[in-house]
Design an enzyme around this catalytic site. Sequence first.
Site, PDB file in Angstrom:
ATOM      1  N   ASP A 214       0.824  -1.216   0.000  1.00 47.57           N
ATOM      2  CA  ASP A 214       0.000   0.000   0.000  1.00 47.57           C
ATOM      3  C   ASP A 214       0.856   1.263   0.000  1.00 47.57           C
ATOM      4  OD1 ASP A 214      -1.974  -1.880   0.240  1.00 47.57           O
ATOM      5  OD2 ASP A 214      -2.464  -1.430   2.319  1.00 47.57           O
TER       6      ASP A 214
ATOM      7  N   TYR B 136      -6.230 -10.346  10.214  1.00 45.94           N
ATOM      8  CA  TYR B 136      -5.045 -10.046   9.390  1.00 45.94           C
ATOM      9  C   TYR B 136      -3.790 -10.585  10.084  1.00 45.94           C
ATOM     10  CZ  TYR B 136      -1.940  -7.418   6.304  1.00 45.94           C
ATOM     11  OH  TYR B 136      -0.980  -7.079   5.375  1.00 45.94           O
TER      12      TYR B 136
HETATM   13  C1  GLA Z   1      -3.689  -4.534   3.602  1.00 46.58           C
HETATM   14  C2  GLA Z   1      -2.204  -4.423   3.923  1.00 46.58           C
HETATM   15  C3  GLA Z   1      -1.340  -4.761   2.693  1.00 46.58           C
HETATM   16  C4  GLA Z   1      -1.766  -6.089   2.081  1.00 46.58           C
HETATM   17  C5  GLA Z   1      -3.278  -6.123   1.882  1.00 46.58           C
HETATM   18  C6  GLA Z   1      -3.755  -7.462   1.415  1.00 46.58           C
HETATM   19  O1  GLA Z   1      -4.077  -3.560   2.668  1.00 46.58           O
HETATM   20  O2  GLA Z   1      -1.877  -3.118   4.337  1.00 46.58           O
HETATM   21  O3  GLA Z   1       0.018  -4.775   3.060  1.00 46.58           O
HETATM   22  O4  GLA Z   1      -1.317  -7.163   2.851  1.00 46.58           O
HETATM   23  O5  GLA Z   1      -3.984  -5.817   3.062  1.00 46.58           O
HETATM   24  O6  GLA Z   1      -3.236  -7.754   0.146  1.00 46.58           O
END
Ligand code: GLA
Length: 376
Positions: free
Chosen positions: A170, A219
Amino acid sequence: MAGAQKVVEKFHSRYPASAAPRVWHAPGRVNLIGEHTDYNLGLVLPMAIDLACWIAVAPSGDGWLRVYSEQLGAGSQWRVEDIPNAAPNGEWTDRVAGIAWELSRRGIEMRGANVLIDSEVPVGGGLSSSAALGVSLALALGGPSAPLEVAQLARAAEMDFVGVPCGIMDQFISAGGEAGSAILLDCRSLAWRSVKLPTDVVIVTANSMVKHQLGNSAYRTRVEECAEAARKLGVSSLRDATLAGLGPLHGVLLKRARHIVTENARGERFVEAVETEDHAIEMGRIVTEYHISLRDDYEVSCSELDFLVEAALRVDGVFGARMIGGGFGGSTVNLVDPQAVESLKITLAKEYRKFHGLAPEIHVCAASPGASEIIP
Ligand code: GLA
């Protein structure tokens, strides 16, 4: 420059006695390929979008770092000399303190500043509002200007101060996006190249308007499960796993690893598809496969996202659809024939309202440049 002028005006009404501010902006993102592969050192293909976080900053001259957000309607302040010892308190302002803390950890001198944040990236919408905030702030508070370096700084703040064990995707795309292209990033070597996007496939996001609480803990659990699967397989990351070699894994770990391995393979197929003449159908097919893998193997979807994907796929001219980002809410991305964009908007608005009572926020995305200073 409308965004820049607007943020300058808001800055002056919030800090009437302050000097004129400088303005930075950093975009949100859509990811086309590779969900949850970044922290497994795999491939991702995100693009920066035309919704950004805007930051206006001027020196405060009194040793205080003050921040105010137009969207979150609140702020905070820290004495600059206290920043090295700052600790997170679970509020959104941790993202500001975290960037300041990370800058000081890297020996970058912090001065007092008045900061106004005005973001177009919907909070909790799965379009990386946090990365847009982190990257724009890091630049505005004197961080490095090279995209990879500023991305690494913003990610370190997110991991080590805020406490989210995220990958680099991101922050990387927010810092280094390119107009008209997505960027294929290898999260192990950090080598990247731009992939020009075809103009006959429109990228449309639909925000489910939900963000289930479970998201944050799930997550973290996924990050841990992948690390455990890699340990069991005797590889340093799931990037090195192969489908044929998943034998020692069972149950949940097998499912998680299978998602990562197949996702990396789909990534390569997708880039090949983009670059061929007859791309739209194949790009769409791969994107929809992603959704199924995220839903069934990685188990990060939710009923709202599944509904939006299924409703979109019933619209003529939608090539593919899937959830994006961490999951458990946020947005879907749809690959759409330009002629079908209006009927997709109408269908999703109507169907989702019936299903959920809410109108999804729909955005037709333009692949956009990464973060920079903007002269108003
Ligand atoms: C979030 C995290 C990223 C990535 C996405 C899933 O956005 O910040 O680093 O792991 O989830 O692809």
